[in-house]
Enzyme design. Structure first.
Site, PDB file in Angstrom:
ATOM      1  N   HIS A  92      31.709 -23.537 -42.911  1.00 53.01           N
ATOM      2  CA  HIS A  92      30.630 -22.773 -42.430  1.00 53.01           C
ATOM      3  C   HIS A  92      29.959 -21.990 -43.920  1.00 53.01           C
ATOM      4  CE1 HIS A  92      29.695 -18.880 -40.020  1.00 53.01           C
ATOM      5  NE2 HIS A  92      28.768 -19.606 -40.212  1.00 53.01           N
ATOM      6  N   GLU A  95      28.017 -24.453 -45.486  1.00 56.08           N
ATOM      7  CA  GLU A  95      26.884 -24.922 -44.713  1.00 56.08           C
ATOM      8  C   GLU A  95      25.770 -23.715 -45.090  1.00 56.08           C
ATOM      9  OE1 GLU A  95      24.533 -22.693 -41.109  1.00 56.08           O
ATOM     10  OE2 GLU A  95      26.736 -23.351 -40.509  1.00 56.08           O
ATOM     11  N   HIS A  96      26.115 -22.420 -45.276  1.00 52.56           N
ATOM     12  CA  HIS A  96      24.982 -21.564 -45.834  1.00 52.56           C
ATOM     13  C   HIS A  96      24.949 -21.695 -47.182  1.00 52.56           C
ATOM     14  CE1 HIS A  96      25.443 -17.883 -42.837  1.00 52.56           C
ATOM     15  NE2 HIS A  96      26.013 -19.076 -42.324  1.00 52.56           N
ATOM     16  N   GLU A 193      29.376 -11.977 -40.418  1.00 54.14           N
ATOM     17  CA  GLU A 193      28.958 -12.789 -39.176  1.00 54.14           C
ATOM     18  C   GLU A 193      30.241 -13.185 -38.490  1.00 54.14           C
ATOM     19  OE1 GLU A 193      27.643 -17.096 -37.970  1.00 54.14           O
ATOM     20  OE2 GLU A 193      27.603 -16.682 -40.283  1.00 54.14           O
TER      21      GLU A 193
END
Length: 950
Positions: A92, A95-96, A193
């Site tokens: 994750h 991905e950012h 998040e």
């Protein structure tokens, strides 16, 4: 052949069944070599009007699927199988981080910057349990090439700078980066998040269920990142994960649309794949070893203060891990569940557990070769009383046994299910001290990190924090990024021809569209005669009216007929701000359904029965629907808290804003909680028919059809329907005297009219409201009253909202503040700031105010304005489904001519206009703005008497 007229007099012709892209793709042959790829298979799929071409990259083994279809909205996606073995969130965070700069495009954050340099209709990235996907779509061929170049370079050649890892993943930093004496805290976009994600109890439960059912490999961890594990990830581990997983040999490419395949293959080969050799990525997921006996587990969650019943917040689920069982099992099980669980008085679920929300789920692990490797089947109940947990477990198990028994008789040779001991029973209950324990665990994790720091380490953290802040504040040189120009935007829009007439005295709009044989039918019923005290009941009325049974049908038979004869039937609330006056609006409900032409009589018969004789008197059924609706509203706040904050912020600024809050805001959530807690629903049962009398009245309705051709007997069906429902109608006067009428087609003042409410004496007032919620993050919003759609300054405010988001608010709220998202929007005459999953409150409100000051100062360039225009036009020109063409005019009276005028004003916006509207509307409007925060307990706000605490 369909012809669309344009305002410049030109014609654009397209064919419903044009086969140009499909025919072109059918020319490929298995074994054919194209730009380093070999064609493996070519398949025509006539039902979907496409041709599928499957290819393999010769050098790396990368797989490629192209779907050729005559659709101008072209799509690209590249995905990698990502299989983490811990819960640090490495896929994750990666991905950012890959989207924060690459070799060819080294500027900071090219992904977000391309949002303002293209006409994309979609751009995003997703991290799932075992894959990461990077998709985009656009209707512009040049734009497709630009975005493809940025995406390829991002995923295969990212910079992966340490500063980007700190910003997007996690970091230790002084609470005030400019003060070395302020306490050290955890920061990071993904960190915040995921704290927000796990404040959603449904998400939390689903994650636990997967982790515990598949305990031996990648599905046993949290791919998105468990907040307390994220600070264990290092920058080196991030880079290593990229090296092993983001390789063409571990990649799958997909393209769709009417653009030719060869240029895609050529660009992908030249810019990326030619620079790699084949490897064995070793990312396969082995089968889960089967348990020898069933297991049981229990987890806790945060209590939900908005839950319908505080004593019924428990969830129970039984899950089976299956082999690659045939689809017949899924179909058989769903039909059996209908008969075993919810079919009538003899059902154990119907008798004793009527209130909880019942759910079933099939999920599967699909291998990269397309085969299903694992599948799980779950039956669960949400909203269970604590005293009933054990009884629910027994009932679910008994139900599954019945399913298995039936399945054994139908599939005697398959023993995978009925000899299966890999069964998990998982329950979840609220714990009063849950948030306190989470906060304590985070503090302990923080202290462990801090206690090993030397003075030199602390100094370095402070200096790195200043460096990051400086980098975030620095104006970026984005000249390396490709971009479209404003001149690339189409100057005109195509006209959508509509015909407006009447049937049975009711206005009807016809819109001829390629709907693939379906007739789409909508009707708007206004609420002008509805008494004020009934308005809060309208959303509940809408949610239950098509699910209670009607006429000679009980609710099960009604559902079966709707599924058999239609593509769905629904009712929803509508609040429409007038495009000319902010204090004028239309209130109503929208009926929506679709069917094949031959089923029009059946569809209208169903609507007639719903209008004339709905079964409101079934209290047990009503209680099920009330509980489900209340639970869904409560669950939605954790995911969509910013929308609730934005809705509430506009409540006291326009009459329509006030009604929006009643229909879909926190007021409605609270109302449904009270309703669900009622021991006796007889008051509701008496109220719903009163609403029906006012709403289902042909005098207050208008209709719209979207069809492949004008259906010859549509008017006859409609007139028959109106005749049926008009038998019992009575003339009712509007409850408000200030009703005004406007033509449905503004260009035809003599045609059918719609009735709106005007409140010229309405006075906006400022209000600051704080809702204390069981979340570790905040949702912040500030709303300012501006101008309606047709006003000359509306276009400038649209451009300003987008420019402020991209050039100021994104940096302040996300990059510096660590929130997952934030920005500004305009709609319904309200200019609204917002933040999403935000660790801050007062700081974010200051950022909103500073954004206004930034706009007033004029410290932005023509390039900034042009990029904002590109972004706005990408939304304005986003594809509209044939079923929805003409709906803007039908609902709000906004014609294509009005849209074209707005388009011309968007093109004309200049620097002076933007500074002017920032001063006249945003700066002045702050005196009467609405401010709302949803978030955890906040001592600063509690001590401020200007806030209303909910």
């Amino acid at each position: 052949v369909w012809t669309e007229r344009h305002f410049n007099g030109q014609q654009h012709t397209w064919r419903l069944k044009s086969t140009s892209a499909r025919e072109r793709a059918l020319q490929y042959q298995p074994g054919q070599k194209i730009h380093g790829f070999t064609v493996k298979e070519v398949v025509a799929v006539p039902d979907l009007f496409l041709t599928a071409v499957k290819l393999t990259h010769d050098k790396t083994g990368a797989q490629y699927l192209h779907a050729a279809r005559d659709d101008s909205n072209n799509l690209f996606s590249v995905q990698f199988r990502t299989t983490p073995m811990d819960s640090t969130g490495v896929p994750h965070i990666l991905e950012h981080t890959v989207l924060c700069g690459s070799e060819k495009y080294p500027c900071r954050d090219p992904f977000f910057k391309m949002l303002n340099r293209s006409l994309s209709t979609f751009m995003n990235a997703f991290t799932a349990s075992d894959y990461t996907m990077y998709p985009f779509s656009t209707q512009n061929g040049k734009d497709f090439q630009n975005l493809l170049s940025v995406y390829l370079d991002a995923v295969f050649f990212p910079c992966l700078r340490e500063q980007d890892f700190w910003q997007e993943g996690w970091r230790l930093e002084n609470e005030d980066p400019t003060d070395p004496n302020s306490p050290l805290v955890f920061k990071g976009v993904v960190f915040n998040e995921m704290k927000g994600a796990f404040s959603d109890n449904e998400r939390l439960y689903a994650q636990h269920l997967q982790n515990k059912l598949y305990p031996n490999h990648t599905y046993s961890v949290v791919s998105g990142g468990e907040p307390l594990a994220i600070p264990d990830l290092t920058w080196e581990q991030l880079k290593q994960f990229h090296a092993t997983h983001y390789h063409p040999s571990n990649a799958r490419f997909f393209t769709y649309g009417d653009l030719p395949l060869e240029p895609h293959l050529k660009q992908i080969q030249e810019e990326a794949l030619s620079k790699f050799d084949r490897i064995n990525p070793k990312t396969e997921v082995p089968s889960q070893p089967r348990w020898t006996s069933p297991k049981e587990d229990h987890v806790t969650c945060s209590p939900d203060p908005l839950a319908p019943d505080p004593n019924k917040q428990n969830t129970v689920c039984v899950s089976y891990l299956l082999g690659d069982i045939t689809d017949a099992f899924e179909g058989l099980t769903l039909s059996l569940l209908s008969s075993l669980m919810i079919s009538g008085p003899n059902s154990p679920f119907y008798k004793s557990l009527i209130e909880p929300k019942l759910g079933t789920d099939f999920s599967s692990v699909v291998g990269y070769d397309g085969s299903t490797k694992e599948a799980s089947f779950s039956i669960g109940l949400q909203g269970v009383d604590e005293e009933d947990i054990e009884r629910v477990k027994q009932i679910i198990s008994q139900t599954i046994d019945k399913i298995i028994d039936r399945f054994k008789k139908c599939r005697k040779t398959n023993k995978t299910l009925y000899e299966n001991t890999h069964r998990l029973t998982l329950s979840m209950s609220p714990e009063e001290s849950y948030l306190e324990k989470q906060a304590k665990a985070e503090e302990e994790k923080l202290q462990k990190k801090i206690e090993v720091l030397s003075d030199s380490d602390r100094k370095q953290i402070y200096e790195k924090g200043l460096d990051l802040l400086a980098a975030q504040s620095q104006t970026q040189d984005v000249s390396c990024l490709p971009a479209l120009k404003v001149s690339d935007i189409e100057p005109t829009i195509p006209i959508t021809p509509v015909q407006i007439s009447t049937a049975g005295g009711v206005p009807v709009q016809y819109c001829e569209q390629p709907t693939n044989g379906l007739v789409y039918f909508r009707a708007l019923c206004n609420l002008n005669t509805l008494p004020e005290d009934l308005r809060v009941f309208v959303p509940l009325f809408c949610s239950v009216i098509t699910k209670m049974g009607c006429g000679a049908l009980d609710y099960r038979q009604q559902a079966q007929q709707m599924e058999l004869r239609t593509g769905g039937m629904s009712v929803s609330t509508q609040v429409i701000t007038d495009c000319n006056e902010l204090d004028t609006y239309e209130q109503g409900i929208l009926l929506s359904s679709s069917c094949l032409e031959r089923n029009l009589p059946h569809m209208f018969q169903l609507w007639s029965d719903i209008f004339i004789s709905p079964h409101f008197d079934d209290e047990e059924r009503l209680r099920v629907l009330v509980m489900q609706s209340a639970q869904e509203l409560a669950n939605g706040i954790a995911y969509s808290g910013h929308l609730y904050a934005m809705t509430r912020a506009g409540r006291h600024l326009t009459p329509a804003g006030d009604l929006q809050e009643t229909f879909g805001g926190m007021e409605q959530v609270t109302f449904m909680k009270r309703t669900a807690a009622m021991a006796d629903l007889s008051q509701i049962i008496r109220t719903l028919p009163r609403i029906k009398i006012h709403l289902f009245n042909p005098d207050n309705m208008r209709w719209v059809y979207n069809t492949p051709a004008i259906v010859s007997d549509a008017a006859a069906h409609l007139e028959g329907f109106i005749k049926d429902v008009a038998k019992n109608r009575k003339e009712r006067k509007p409850v408000r005297p200030n009703i005004i009428e406007k033509p449905i087609n503004p260009l035809d003042d003599s045609g059918p009219r719609r009735k709106l409410i005007s409140e010229p004496t309405f006075h906006p007032c400022p209000m600051k409201t704080f809702f204390q919620m069981p979340f570790p993050v905040n949702f912040v919003s500030e709303s300012i009253r501006t101008v309606p759609f047709s006003h000359k300054d509306y276009a400038s405010l649209c451009i300003l909202a987008r420019m402020m988001t991209a050039k100021f608010l994104h940096g302040e709220i996300r990059e510096k503040g660590g929130a997952y998202g934030g920005g500004a929007k305009i709609g319904g005459g309200l200019f609204t700031f917002y933040s999403y999953r935000d660790p801050n409150t007062v700081q974010t409100l200051s950022a909103f105010g500073n954004g206004i000051d930034w706009a007033k100062s004029g410290k932005f360039t023509q390039q900034d304005i042009d990029e904002a225009k590109l972004s706005v036009f990408s939304a304005v020109d986003s594809p509209v489904a044939p079923a929805d063409k003409g709906m803007g005019q039908f609902l709000s009276g906004v014609t294509d001519e009005m849209k074209q005028s707005h388009r011309q004003r968007l093109f004309a916006v200049d620097h002076k206009n933007l500074v002017d509207v920032a001063e006249r509307y945003l700066s002045a409007g702050q005196k009467t703005c609405g401010v709302v925060i949803l978030g955890p307990e906040n001592d600063v706000i509690k001590k401020d008497p200007s806030w209303i605490i909910k």
